[in-house]
Design a protein around this motif. Structure first.
Motif, PDB file in Angstrom:
ATOM      1  N   SER A 291      -3.591  -5.624   8.404  1.00  0.00           N
ATOM      2  CA  SER A 291      -4.603  -4.565   8.303  1.00  0.00           C
ATOM      3  C   SER A 291      -5.644  -4.920   7.249  1.00  0.00           C
ATOM      4  O   SER A 291      -6.855  -4.734   7.463  1.00  0.00           O
ATOM      5  CB  SER A 291      -3.927  -3.236   7.963  1.00  0.00           C
ATOM      6  N   ALA A 292      -5.198  -5.434   6.112  1.00  0.00           N
ATOM      7  CA  ALA A 292      -6.135  -5.821   5.040  1.00  0.00           C
ATOM      8  C   ALA A 292      -7.046  -6.944   5.511  1.00  0.00           C
ATOM      9  O   ALA A 292      -8.253  -6.952   5.207  1.00  0.00           O
ATOM     10  CB  ALA A 292      -5.349  -6.246   3.803  1.00  0.00           C
ATOM     11  N   ILE A 293      -6.483  -7.890   6.264  1.00  0.00           N
ATOM     12  CA  ILE A 293      -7.295  -9.001   6.786  1.00  0.00           C
ATOM     13  C   ILE A 293      -8.297  -8.485   7.813  1.00  0.00           C
ATOM     14  O   ILE A 293      -9.483  -8.850   7.790  1.00  0.00           O
ATOM     15  CB  ILE A 293      -6.377 -10.067   7.419  1.00  0.00           C
ATOM     16  N   LEU A 294      -7.828  -7.616   8.718  1.00  0.00           N
ATOM     17  CA  LEU A 294      -8.702  -7.062   9.751  1.00  0.00           C
ATOM     18  C   LEU A 294      -9.876  -6.305   9.141  1.00  0.00           C
ATOM     19  O   LEU A 294     -11.010  -6.382   9.648  1.00  0.00           O
ATOM     20  CB  LEU A 294      -7.896  -6.135  10.664  1.00  0.00           C
ATOM     21  N   ASN A 295      -9.634  -5.596   8.038  1.00  0.00           N
ATOM     22  CA  ASN A 295     -10.675  -4.795   7.387  1.00  0.00           C
ATOM     23  C   ASN A 295     -11.426  -5.570   6.307  1.00  0.00           C
ATOM     24  O   ASN A 295     -12.225  -4.976   5.562  1.00  0.00           O
ATOM     25  CB  ASN A 295     -10.047  -3.538   6.771  1.00  0.00           C
ATOM     26  N   SER A 296     -11.150  -6.881   6.221  1.00  0.00           N
ATOM     27  CA  SER A 296     -11.788  -7.739   5.201  1.00  0.00           C
ATOM     28  C   SER A 296     -11.636  -7.149   3.806  1.00  0.00           C
ATOM     29  O   SER A 296     -12.530  -7.238   2.968  1.00  0.00           O
ATOM     30  CB  SER A 296     -13.281  -7.936   5.532  1.00  0.00           C
ATOM     31  N   ASP A 297     -10.484  -6.552   3.542  1.00  0.00           N
ATOM     32  CA  ASP A 297     -10.212  -5.917   2.251  1.00  0.00           C
ATOM     33  C   ASP A 297      -9.484  -6.921   1.350  1.00  0.00           C
ATOM     34  O   ASP A 297      -8.258  -6.938   1.251  1.00  0.00           O
ATOM     35  CB  ASP A 297      -9.353  -4.671   2.466  1.00  0.00           C
ATOM     36  N   GLU A 298     -10.288  -7.750   0.687  1.00  0.00           N
ATOM     37  CA  GLU A 298      -9.722  -8.815  -0.137  1.00  0.00           C
ATOM     38  C   GLU A 298      -8.923  -8.263  -1.309  1.00  0.00           C
ATOM     39  O   GLU A 298      -7.866  -8.817  -1.660  1.00  0.00           O
ATOM     40  CB  GLU A 298     -10.837  -9.739  -0.643  1.00  0.00           C
ATOM     41  N   ASN A 299      -9.400  -7.197  -1.912  1.00  0.00           N
ATOM     42  CA  ASN A 299      -8.684  -6.608  -3.053  1.00  0.00           C
ATOM     43  C   ASN A 299      -7.307  -6.083  -2.642  1.00  0.00           C
ATOM     44  O   ASN A 299      -6.319  -6.257  -3.363  1.00  0.00           O
ATOM     45  CB  ASN A 299      -9.507  -5.486  -3.688  1.00  0.00           C
ATOM     46  N   LYS A 300      -7.250  -5.421  -1.478  1.00  0.00           N
ATOM     47  CA  LYS A 300      -5.970  -4.917  -0.985  1.00  0.00           C
ATOM     48  C   LYS A 300      -5.027  -6.082  -0.699  1.00  0.00           C
ATOM     49  O   LYS A 300      -3.821  -6.024  -1.003  1.00  0.00           O
ATOM     50  CB  LYS A 300      -6.188  -4.090   0.296  1.00  0.00           C
ATOM     51  N   LEU A 301      -5.576  -7.135  -0.123  1.00  0.00           N
ATOM     52  CA  LEU A 301      -4.752  -8.306   0.190  1.00  0.00           C
ATOM     53  C   LEU A 301      -4.183  -8.923  -1.080  1.00  0.00           C
ATOM     54  O   LEU A 301      -2.999  -9.277  -1.135  1.00  0.00           O
ATOM     55  CB  LEU A 301      -5.574  -9.331   0.962  1.00  0.00           C
ATOM     56  N   LYS A 302      -5.007  -9.030  -2.104  1.00  0.00           N
ATOM     57  CA  LYS A 302      -4.526  -9.608  -3.370  1.00  0.00           C
ATOM     58  C   LYS A 302      -3.424  -8.741  -3.968  1.00  0.00           C
ATOM     59  O   LYS A 302      -2.448  -9.253  -4.519  1.00  0.00           O
ATOM     60  CB  LYS A 302      -5.695  -9.718  -4.346  1.00  0.00           C
ATOM     61  N   THR A 303      -3.575  -7.421  -3.842  1.00  0.00           N
ATOM     62  CA  THR A 303      -2.546  -6.511  -4.365  1.00  0.00           C
ATOM     63  C   THR A 303      -1.236  -6.695  -3.619  1.00  0.00           C
ATOM     64  O   THR A 303      -0.157  -6.721  -4.228  1.00  0.00           O
ATOM     65  CB  THR A 303      -3.015  -5.049  -4.221  1.00  0.00           C
ATOM     66  N   LEU A 304      -1.307  -6.841  -2.314  1.00  0.00           N
ATOM     67  CA  LEU A 304      -0.114  -7.028  -1.492  1.00  0.00           C
ATOM     68  C   LEU A 304       0.595  -8.351  -1.807  1.00  0.00           C
ATOM     69  O   LEU A 304       1.814  -8.459  -1.693  1.00  0.00           O
ATOM     70  CB  LEU A 304      -0.463  -6.989  -0.016  1.00  0.00           C
ATOM     71  N   LEU A 305      -0.184  -9.365  -2.190  1.00  0.00           N
ATOM     72  CA  LEU A 305       0.375 -10.694  -2.407  1.00  0.00           C
ATOM     73  C   LEU A 305       0.809 -10.950  -3.848  1.00  0.00           C
ATOM     74  O   LEU A 305       1.286 -12.057  -4.159  1.00  0.00           O
ATOM     75  CB  LEU A 305      -0.641 -11.767  -1.983  1.00  0.00           C
TER      76      LEU A 305
END
Length: 306
Positions: A291-305
């Protein structure tokens, strides 16, 4: 006459008792021999190989089997390797069919109830993302969404790697299609993996490589999944043997403990990654990452990782 009959009867009873003892002793001996034979039957470990990302060359399943044959010669314990898709593995697990070991890519879901706690994971080989160009003099500074094609992969989070280097708006194509478009000059750059390095080496063309260190999820792990006490010990011994004896350059991947290459692959070794996925994850976590990738939400992705 009566005395003769009595004597004959006594003799018959005596011989019958002797026969019974002999038969009973024979049955006990047969059972003991059967138990001994069962104890000597070789142990066979089952291993599932899940290819959730492209390797470099060759077959990881074949490599695991070859190591298994060497392990067998040393220990007398045999290994049976089966290649499964992640979906097939999940379906079997849901039905209660579980192997003794599983080799799987980081980010695979559906294994989380089998792995963790007393059952850790070990990375026995890994790959990495990179930018490639057949312009051997390029410095990659002009790489953009317009001049870069992306190898879409086979289940890995390549779009996360693309997002972290600002190329997620690039065109995506299937693995061989992306490589062909680079060779044909349709794009100056290819965002791919070690597999594309080997494709270019096979083609015999000059090319440049720039490793991507912002993200990596191309880790091939192995874990013990059996609940059988005897097989747990044997499975752990196999993993130790694999880590000590496997030359992963045969599958075109890299080792976490030693350098293997002195060619174009050498720049891919010994790197540190800003963000990575090294372990199996839950379906919920995978959905959140996608979902974070689909929405280009880099900050959310970094938080998840983190």
């Amino acid at each position: 006459m009566l005395d003769k009959i009595k004597k004959l009867f006594k003799n018959s009873v005596f011989f019958a008792l002797c026969a019974a003892v002999v038969i009973a002793a024979t049955i006990v001996m047969v059972k003991e021999k059967s138990a001994t034979a069962n104890d000597k039957e070789p142990m066979v470990l089952t291993l599932w190989q899940i290819d959730s990302f492209e390797g470099g060359r060759g077959s990881r399943a074949t490599t695991l089997q070859n190591i298994g044959e060497k392990f067998s010669k040393k220990t007398g314990c045999y290994l049976s390797v089966t290649t499964l898709t992640a979906d097939a593995a999940r379906m079997n697990i849901e039905r209660g069919t579980v192997p003794d070991l599983i080799s799987y890519g980081a980010g695979t879901y559906g294994l989380e109830n089998l792995i963790g706690g007393r059952t850790p994971y070990y990375t026995w080989c890994y790959g990495g993302y990179c930018l490639l160009s057949i312009d051997s003099n390029c410095d990659f500074t002009d790489a953009s969404a317009e001049n870069t094609v992306i190898n879409s992969g086979t289940g890995n989070f390549v779009k996360a790697a693309a997002m972290f280097v600002g190329l997620d708006k690039s065109a995506y194509d299937k693995p061989t299609g992306a490589y062909v478009k680079l060779i044909n000059g349709e794009y100056k750059y290819l965002l791919g993996t070690q597999r594309d390095i080997f494709r270019l080496k096979t083609r015999g063309v000059a090319f440049s490589v720039k490793p991507i260190t912002e993200f990596n999820d191309l880790f091939q792990n192995i874990s013990v999944t059996t609940a059988d006490g005897k097989k747990i010990s044997a499975s752990e011994n196999y993993i130790s043997f694999l880590l000590e004896n496997c030359d992963v350059s045969k599958v075109g991947l890299m080792s976490a403990v030693k350098k293997l290459y002195d060619d174009e692959m050498s720049v891919m070794e010994g790197l540190n990654y800003n963000y990575k996925i090294t372990a199996p994850i839950s379906k919920t976590m995978r959905d959140e990452i996608e979902s974070a990738i689909l929405n280009s939400d880099e900050n959310k992705l970094k938080t998840l990782l983190k």
